[in-house]
Design a protein around this motif. Structure first.
Motif, PDB file in Angstrom:
ATOM      1  N   GLU A 196      -4.462  -2.685   0.437  1.00  0.00           N
ATOM      2  CA  GLU A 196      -4.662  -1.807  -0.704  1.00  0.00           C
ATOM      3  C   GLU A 196      -3.310  -1.424  -1.287  1.00  0.00           C
ATOM      4  O   GLU A 196      -2.306  -1.403  -0.580  1.00  0.00           O
ATOM      5  CB  GLU A 196      -5.422  -0.544  -0.289  1.00  0.00           C
ATOM      6  N   ASN A 197      -3.318  -1.103  -2.566  1.00  0.00           N
ATOM      7  CA  ASN A 197      -2.116  -0.631  -3.265  1.00  0.00           C
ATOM      8  C   ASN A 197      -0.974  -1.635  -3.187  1.00  0.00           C
ATOM      9  O   ASN A 197       0.155  -1.285  -2.885  1.00  0.00           O
ATOM     10  CB  ASN A 197      -1.672   0.736  -2.724  1.00  0.00           C
ATOM     11  N   VAL A 198      -1.284  -2.886  -3.461  1.00  0.00           N
ATOM     12  CA  VAL A 198      -0.290  -3.948  -3.412  1.00  0.00           C
ATOM     13  C   VAL A 198      -0.294  -4.670  -4.755  1.00  0.00           C
ATOM     14  O   VAL A 198      -1.332  -4.864  -5.376  1.00  0.00           O
ATOM     15  CB  VAL A 198      -0.617  -4.957  -2.280  1.00  0.00           C
ATOM     16  N   ARG A 199       0.884  -5.068  -5.212  1.00  0.00           N
ATOM     17  CA  ARG A 199       0.992  -5.848  -6.441  1.00  0.00           C
ATOM     18  C   ARG A 199       1.485  -7.235  -6.068  1.00  0.00           C
ATOM     19  O   ARG A 199       2.494  -7.385  -5.388  1.00  0.00           O
ATOM     20  CB  ARG A 199       1.978  -5.189  -7.402  1.00  0.00           C
ATOM     21  N   LEU A 200       0.752  -8.260  -6.454  1.00  0.00           N
ATOM     22  CA  LEU A 200       1.162  -9.634  -6.186  1.00  0.00           C
ATOM     23  C   LEU A 200       2.193 -10.058  -7.224  1.00  0.00           C
ATOM     24  O   LEU A 200       2.017  -9.825  -8.416  1.00  0.00           O
ATOM     25  CB  LEU A 200      -0.049 -10.565  -6.219  1.00  0.00           C
ATOM     26  N   VAL A 201       3.263 -10.683  -6.775  1.00  0.00           N
ATOM     27  CA  VAL A 201       4.334 -11.091  -7.676  1.00  0.00           C
ATOM     28  C   VAL A 201       4.086 -12.508  -8.172  1.00  0.00           C
ATOM     29  O   VAL A 201       3.322 -13.274  -7.582  1.00  0.00           O
ATOM     30  CB  VAL A 201       5.712 -11.004  -6.993  1.00  0.00           C
ATOM     31  N   ASN A 202       4.746 -12.865  -9.230  1.00  0.00           N
ATOM     32  CA  ASN A 202       4.653 -14.199  -9.805  1.00  0.00           C
ATOM     33  C   ASN A 202       5.442 -15.164  -8.913  1.00  0.00           C
ATOM     34  O   ASN A 202       6.636 -14.970  -8.698  1.00  0.00           O
ATOM     35  CB  ASN A 202       5.246 -14.169 -11.218  1.00  0.00           C
ATOM     36  N   PRO A 203       4.807 -16.226  -8.386  1.00  0.00           N
ATOM     37  CA  PRO A 203       5.525 -17.182  -7.522  1.00  0.00           C
ATOM     38  C   PRO A 203       6.756 -17.791  -8.193  1.00  0.00           C
ATOM     39  O   PRO A 203       7.688 -18.199  -7.511  1.00  0.00           O
ATOM     40  CB  PRO A 203       4.486 -18.250  -7.209  1.00  0.00           C
ATOM     41  N   ASN A 204       6.788 -17.835  -9.535  1.00  0.00           N
ATOM     42  CA  ASN A 204       7.955 -18.372 -10.224  1.00  0.00           C
ATOM     43  C   ASN A 204       9.180 -17.485 -10.059  1.00  0.00           C
ATOM     44  O   ASN A 204      10.313 -17.923 -10.267  1.00  0.00           O
ATOM     45  CB  ASN A 204       7.653 -18.549 -11.721  1.00  0.00           C
ATOM     46  N   ASP A 205       8.975 -16.221  -9.684  1.00  0.00           N
ATOM     47  CA  ASP A 205      10.072 -15.286  -9.468  1.00  0.00           C
ATOM     48  C   ASP A 205      10.618 -15.334  -8.037  1.00  0.00           C
ATOM     49  O   ASP A 205      11.572 -14.655  -7.718  1.00  0.00           O
ATOM     50  CB  ASP A 205       9.623 -13.848  -9.765  1.00  0.00           C
ATOM     51  N   GLY A 218      12.541 -16.580  -4.733  1.00  0.00           N
ATOM     52  CA  GLY A 218      13.755 -17.336  -4.452  1.00  0.00           C
ATOM     53  C   GLY A 218      13.556 -18.182  -3.219  1.00  0.00           C
ATOM     54  O   GLY A 218      12.647 -17.985  -2.433  1.00  0.00           O
ATOM     55  N   GLY A 219      14.413 -19.175  -3.031  1.00  0.00           N
ATOM     56  CA  GLY A 219      14.355 -19.990  -1.827  1.00  0.00           C
ATOM     57  C   GLY A 219      13.152 -20.901  -1.755  1.00  0.00           C
ATOM     58  O   GLY A 219      12.669 -21.209  -0.685  1.00  0.00           O
ATOM     59  N   GLY A 220      12.638 -21.337  -2.894  1.00  0.00           N
ATOM     60  CA  GLY A 220      11.475 -22.230  -2.877  1.00  0.00           C
ATOM     61  C   GLY A 220      10.178 -21.464  -2.816  1.00  0.00           C
ATOM     62  O   GLY A 220      10.113 -20.282  -3.140  1.00  0.00           O
ATOM     63  N   SER A 221       9.132 -22.122  -2.346  1.00  0.00           N
ATOM     64  CA  SER A 221       7.805 -21.520  -2.376  1.00  0.00           C
ATOM     65  C   SER A 221       7.500 -20.644  -1.170  1.00  0.00           C
ATOM     66  O   SER A 221       6.418 -20.087  -1.092  1.00  0.00           O
ATOM     67  CB  SER A 221       6.749 -22.619  -2.483  1.00  0.00           C
ATOM     68  N   SER A 222       8.422 -20.511  -0.226  1.00  0.00           N
ATOM     69  CA  SER A 222       8.090 -19.788   0.997  1.00  0.00           C
ATOM     70  C   SER A 222       8.830 -18.464   1.154  1.00  0.00           C
ATOM     71  O   SER A 222       8.775 -17.857   2.205  1.00  0.00           O
ATOM     72  CB  SER A 222       8.355 -20.672   2.209  1.00  0.00           C
ATOM     73  N   GLY A 223       9.526 -17.982   0.160  1.00  0.00           N
ATOM     74  CA  GLY A 223      10.249 -16.730   0.334  1.00  0.00           C
ATOM     75  C   GLY A 223      10.541 -16.051  -0.974  1.00  0.00           C
ATOM     76  O   GLY A 223      10.373 -16.606  -2.055  1.00  0.00           O
ATOM     77  N   PHE A 224      10.980 -14.808  -0.881  1.00  0.00           N
ATOM     78  CA  PHE A 224      11.327 -14.048  -2.063  1.00  0.00           C
ATOM     79  C   PHE A 224      12.833 -14.038  -2.265  1.00  0.00           C
ATOM     80  O   PHE A 224      13.580 -14.073  -1.325  1.00  0.00           O
ATOM     81  CB  PHE A 224      10.829 -12.587  -1.918  1.00  0.00           C
TER      82      PHE A 224
END
Length: 176
Positions: A159-168, A170-176
Motif C-alpha cells: 500500500e502507498n507505493v508509487r511504481l516508477v517508469n522503468p525507463n528511469d 539506472g544500471g539496466g532493467s534490474s536496478g534503480f
C-alpha cells in the motif's frame, strides 16, 4: 538436533525414533548411518543473513514444514514458495525432479534439502518432499509500504507505493 553431528558415529544416533508430520498423518523417522543430518527448523532461522548479505547457515541440511503458496515456476521440476506458520517464506527448488508432486496452493508439506542462495535470495535445494493430501488456509497477507529483507518471500499487500517508469531506472532493467 545438531546439524554438525557426525551420523557415522553410533553415539550420535537416537535410541528411539522421532515422529514427523501433521496431526493424524505422523511418520516415524530413523537416522541412517552415513547420511547427512537434516534438522527441523523454521524458515526465519534458515534464512538469516550476515551483514554481507550471505546466509549464516549456508549449505545446512534442513527439514521445513509449511503451506505451498503460488504456482510451480519450473514445469517438469519444482520451484515454488513455502510459507511456514510464522508467515515466513522461502523458495523451494529442484532443477530436474518433481518427485511426482503437482504443486497446489494450500497443500501442507514437509521438505528436506539444503539451504542456499540464488541471486541473493534464500532457497532450499530440495532432496525430499512429503505431501499430506489436504488443503490448508493460506497465510494472511501482511500490509507493507516497502519491500526489504523482512518481507522476502512473505505474502504481502503493498500500500502507498508509487511504481516508477522503468525507463528511469539506472544500471539496466534490474536496478534503480
Amino acid at each position: 538436533c545438531m546439524p554438525d553431528t557426525d551420523n557415522n558415529l553410533a553415539e550420535n544416533w537416537l535410541e528411539t525414533p522421532v515422529t514427523a508430520g501433521f496431526e493424524e498423518n505422523m511418520l516415524e523417522v530413523f537416522a541412517n548411518p552415513g547420511v547427512s543430518s537434516y534438522c527441523s527448523y523454521d524458515v526465519a532461522t534458515v534464512s538469516q543473513i550476515k551483514e554481507d548479505g550471505t546466509l549464516i547457515h549456508d549449505d545446512l541440511g534442513v527439514e521445513l514444514n509449511g503451506t505451498v503458496h503460488g504456482v510451480n515456476l519450473r514445469p517438469g521440476a519444482l520451484q515454488f514458495t513455502l510459507i511456514d506458520d510464522n508467515n515466513d517464506g522461502i523458495a523451494v527448488y529442484n532443477d530436474s525432479n518433481n518427485f511426482g508432486y503437482e504443486v497446489v496452493e494450500g497443500n501442507k508439506i514437509i521438505i528436506i534439502g539444503r539451504s542456499g542462495q540464488y541471486n541473493g535470495l534464500s532457497q532450499i535445494y530440495l532432496d525430499t518432499l512429503f505431501y499430506f493430501g489436504h488443503q490448508h488456509a493460506l497465510s494472511e497477507a501482511q500490509i507493507v509500504s516497502e519491500l526489504n529483507e523482512e518481507t522476502e518471500s512473505q505474502l504481502v499487500t503493498i500500500e502507498n507505493v508509487r511504481l516508477v517508469n522503468p525507463n528511469d531506472w539506472g544500471g539496466g532493467s534490474s536496478g534503480f
